[in-house]
Design a protein around this motif. Structure first.
Motif, mmCIF file in Angstrom:
data_model
loop_
_atom_site.group_PDB
_atom_site.id
_atom_site.type_symbol
_atom_site.label_atom_id
_atom_site.label_comp_id
_atom_site.label_asym_id
_atom_site.label_seq_id
_atom_site.Cartn_x
_atom_site.Cartn_y
_atom_site.Cartn_z
ATOM 1 N N ILE A 1 67.044 -25.949 32.546
ATOM 2 C CA ILE A 1 66.140 -24.837 33.074
ATOM 3 C C ILE A 1 66.911 -23.641 33.383
ATOM 4 N N GLU A 2 66.210 -22.592 33.317
ATOM 5 C CA GLU A 2 66.734 -21.279 33.456
ATOM 6 C C GLU A 2 66.814 -20.835 35.007
ATOM 7 N N LEU A 3 67.725 -20.407 35.408
ATOM 8 C CA LEU A 3 67.864 -19.734 37.022
ATOM 9 C C LEU A 3 68.455 -18.479 36.916
ATOM 10 N N THR A 4 67.539 -17.749 37.822
ATOM 11 C CA THR A 4 67.971 -16.109 37.874
ATOM 12 C C THR A 4 67.909 -15.744 39.450
ATOM 13 N N ALA A 5 69.029 -14.862 39.905
ATOM 14 C CA ALA A 5 69.043 -14.517 41.270
ATOM 15 C C ALA A 5 69.741 -13.324 41.118
ATOM 16 N N ARG A 6 69.697 -12.703 42.562
ATOM 17 C CA ARG A 6 70.428 -11.441 42.880
ATOM 18 C C ARG A 6 72.115 -11.933 43.357
ATOM 19 N N GLN A 7 72.724 -10.955 42.851
ATOM 20 C CA GLN A 7 74.232 -11.255 43.248
ATOM 21 C C GLN A 7 74.049 -10.642 44.727
ATOM 22 N N PRO A 8 74.650 -11.133 45.772
ATOM 23 C CA PRO A 8 74.545 -10.767 47.207
ATOM 24 C C PRO A 8 75.638 -9.765 47.391
ATOM 25 N N ALA A 9 75.265 -8.641 48.276
ATOM 26 C CA ALA A 9 76.061 -7.764 48.774
ATOM 27 C C ALA A 9 77.171 -8.337 49.330
ATOM 28 N N PRO A 10 78.383 -7.426 49.261
ATOM 29 C CA PRO A 10 79.611 -8.152 49.915
ATOM 30 C C PRO A 10 79.506 -7.907 51.383
ATOM 31 N N PRO B 1 67.466 -24.067 52.392
ATOM 32 C CA PRO B 1 66.742 -22.764 52.424
ATOM 33 C C PRO B 1 66.654 -21.984 53.594
ATOM 34 N N TRP B 2 66.666 -22.778 54.639
ATOM 35 C CA TRP B 2 66.838 -22.215 56.170
ATOM 36 C C TRP B 2 68.329 -21.887 56.433
ATOM 37 N N MET B 3 69.046 -23.114 56.765
ATOM 38 C CA MET B 3 70.436 -22.827 57.089
ATOM 39 C C MET B 3 71.309 -21.741 56.278
ATOM 40 N N THR B 4 71.201 -21.999 55.026
ATOM 41 C CA THR B 4 72.156 -21.083 54.098
ATOM 42 C C THR B 4 71.356 -19.976 53.605
ATOM 43 N N GLY B 5 69.828 -20.043 53.546
ATOM 44 C CA GLY B 5 68.925 -19.121 53.267
ATOM 45 C C GLY B 5 68.443 -19.205 51.640
ATOM 46 N N GLU B 6 67.241 -19.019 51.399
ATOM 47 C CA GLU B 6 66.867 -19.014 50.206
ATOM 48 C C GLU B 6 67.501 -18.319 49.100
ATOM 49 N N SER B 7 67.875 -17.172 49.473
ATOM 50 C CA SER B 7 68.692 -16.215 48.303
ATOM 51 C C SER B 7 69.785 -16.738 48.060
ATOM 52 N N GLU B 8 70.607 -17.212 49.247
ATOM 53 C CA GLU B 8 72.022 -17.807 48.867
ATOM 54 C C GLU B 8 71.900 -19.077 47.897
ATOM 55 N N CYS B 9 70.873 -19.856 48.081
ATOM 56 C CA CYS B 9 70.568 -21.147 47.461
ATOM 57 C C CYS B 9 70.285 -20.829 45.694
ATOM 58 N N LEU B 10 69.392 -19.835 45.538
ATOM 59 C CA LEU B 10 69.024 -19.315 44.253
ATOM 60 C C LEU B 10 70.523 -18.606 43.740
ATOM 61 N N SER C 1 64.253 -31.623 50.871
ATOM 62 C CA SER C 1 64.984 -31.723 49.453
ATOM 63 C C SER C 1 63.895 -31.065 48.233
ATOM 64 N N ALA C 2 62.825 -31.654 48.572
ATOM 65 C CA ALA C 2 61.356 -31.120 47.676
ATOM 66 C C ALA C 2 61.461 -29.718 47.849
ATOM 67 N N ASP C 3 61.453 -29.072 48.881
ATOM 68 C CA ASP C 3 61.348 -27.674 49.127
ATOM 69 C C ASP C 3 62.499 -26.694 48.306
ATOM 70 N N LEU C 4 63.497 -27.371 48.316
ATOM 71 C CA LEU C 4 64.691 -26.768 47.691
ATOM 72 C C LEU C 4 64.457 -26.877 46.078
ATOM 73 N N ALA C 5 63.751 -28.009 45.838
ATOM 74 C CA ALA C 5 63.489 -28.192 44.424
ATOM 75 C C ALA C 5 62.498 -27.302 43.895
ATOM 76 N N SER D 1 75.397 -17.298 57.157
ATOM 77 C CA SER D 1 74.056 -16.941 57.762
ATOM 78 C C SER D 1 74.022 -15.711 58.566
ATOM 79 N N CYS D 2 75.034 -15.151 59.236
ATOM 80 C CA CYS D 2 75.138 -14.142 59.992
ATOM 81 C C CYS D 2 76.746 -13.559 59.929
ATOM 82 N N PRO D 3 77.057 -12.880 58.898
ATOM 83 C CA PRO D 3 78.385 -12.705 59.083
ATOM 84 C C PRO D 3 79.267 -11.940 60.103
ATOM 85 N N THR D 4 78.227 -10.955 60.778
ATOM 86 C CA THR D 4 78.599 -10.319 62.012
ATOM 87 C C THR D 4 78.796 -11.054 63.111
#
Length: 436
Positions: free
Chosen positions: A226-235, A71-80, A108-112, A424-427
């Motif tokens: 389980i059901e998982l829902t997330a947003r498709q990341p921007a290119p 959740p910190w290194m890759t980011g929460e949104s990417e995990c989901l 690992s608990a935080d990710l769960a 984590s920071c493409p630019t």
């Protein structure tokens, strides 16, 4: 695809975790993946936290690419996003935790909790009887937001031992299975973790045997859906369109996140791979990436790789960018002193030498702050660098917000023990491969 588009997936999902390191998570996760793959299922596996070695084995076990979730290194949104995408296409999704269930921040608990997936602890029951139930109860009740319904006992002594363990559990936790001690469940390791998958000649056979051990232990049942829902990341931005990036990849330089390669390609780069151990020339490219790995195990071979070292020096003298991470930086020093104290001549792009310390020197989640933003990653090494160069900056430790690894620049070369997670920071990642 539109940035706001939703990805929805539903599949059996479980986090394989433990009270701590050394409980057998890696091999049990790999064996579970192989067990269900052999049954004809499409299995996706992920690894919590920074790790290069476990994913190599998990990829062989599952037959699918393995990505990191943190959740910190890759980011929460990417995990989901990655979990939802996997659940939409796979029959089973497994996540191997890191260290113990509650170790680290985020753990690992935080990710769960973030993903709403249950934790499935694997507990080494060797030398343990009724205390097994106490350990399971502690893991399940330590936090109210973490769900533990089942546990797995590892390294049990036999059927009677397994019955004692099952009877020790509280009413709301069941024993999914007890895994006996078996040679197939062991995997060799060294100072940075398990041995690289490519170095285990009988890995497929081991995995099939381990899968059979789990089947006989009653571990064929799938976890709950389980059901998982997330947003498709921007290119990502197209900062690397038309750029050719050479990447060292062999047993000495193997610490490469798949997500990093994916991002470079998505930003427009064309990737070319070569082997310094085979004394291959650095390909004609706009930039070069020397990732981490085990150069200390191949000091003599690298010292004799004259063609590689000459073309590396020519690339540097031409002012073309080079990113040298950890083992890659060690190869750029004047010398490498291995575990036995032998000194091996390296490429000489940086003054000084790297010296194996015989113990862990650097460990932890860190970030590199730049004009482009915060590039996150980690460090994990057993060597020290002795150099006359003055660092241009230091990374920041995530836990203590203090100075971390030194960042060295010498001409077009950027070198550090810091391993970057490019998405984590493409630019900021792209800037490492572009001329100033």
């Amino acid at each position: 695809m539109n940035e706001q588009e939703q990805i929805k997936g539903k599949a059996p999902v479980a986090l394989i975790t433990a009270p701590g390191s050394g409980q057998g998570k890696s091999m049990v996760t790999a064996a579970l993946a192989r067990l269900h793959r052999n049954a004809g299922l499409n299995v996706r596996v992920f690894k919590h936290g920074p790790d290069y070695l476990d994913p190599m084995v998990l990829e062989v076990a599952s037959g699918n690419p393995v990505y990191q979730l943190h959740p910190w290194m890759t980011g929460e949104s990417e995990c989901l996003w990655r979990l939802a995408e996997a659940a939409a296409e796979a029959d089973l999704v497994l996540v191997e935790g890191s260290m113990g269930l509650y170790d680290g921040a985020p753990s690992s608990a935080d990710l769960a909790v973030l993903a709403g997936m249950p934790a499935l602890p694997l507990i080494d029951a060797g030398g343990m009887a009724q205390t097994f139930g106490a350990v399971a109860l502690g893991l399940a009740s330590y936090r109210d937001d973490v769900t533990v319904r089942e546990v797995i006992a590892n390294r049990i002594g036999g059927a009677v031992h397994g019955e004692m363990l099952a009877e020790s559990l509280p009413p709301d936790i069941t024993l999914l299975g007890g895994i006996p001690r078996h040679p197939a469940m062991d995997i060799p390791d060294r100072h940075l973790g398990i041995v690289q998958a490519r170095e285990i000649s009988d890995l497929d056979e081991r995995l099939n045997q381990a899968a059979q051990v789990l089947a006989e232990a009653g571990l064929s049942r799938l976890p709950r859906e389980i059901e998982l829902t997330a947003r498709q990341p921007a290119p990502p931005p197209d900062d690397l369109v038309g750029k050719r990036i050479a990447i060292a990849r062999d047993s000495a330089f193997a610490f490469i996140y798949r997500a990093n390669e994916d991002l470079l390609r998505a930003m427009g780069a064309e990737l070319f791979y070569f082997s310094p151990l085979a004394d291959e020339a650095v390909p004609d490219a706009d930039a070069l990436w020397l990732p981490g790995g085990y150069p200390e195990l191949h000091g003599e071979t690298l010292a004799g790789a004259g063609h590689f070292k000459a073309t590396l020096k020519a690339h540097h003298e031409a002012g073309r960018p080079i990113l040298a991470e950890c083992g890659g930086m060690m190869a750029c020093m004047e010398a490498l002193v291995d575990q036995e104290g032998k000194r091996h001549a390296m490429a000489g792009l940086l003054p000084g030498e790297s010296i194996m310390a015989g113990q862990l020197v650097g460990l932890g989640i860190q970030s590199l702050e730049s004009e482009q933003g915060s590039l996150r990653g980690h460090t994990f090494h057993h060597s020290r660098v002795k150099t006359s160069l003055t660092p241009v900056t230091h990374t920041r430790r995530q836990r203590f917000d203090s100075a971390g690894e030194a960042i060295y620049r010498h001409g077009s070369l950027t070198a550090s023990y810091f391993h970057s997670y490019f998405p984590s920071c493409p630019t900021a990642a792209a800037a490492l491969f572009l001329r100033p």
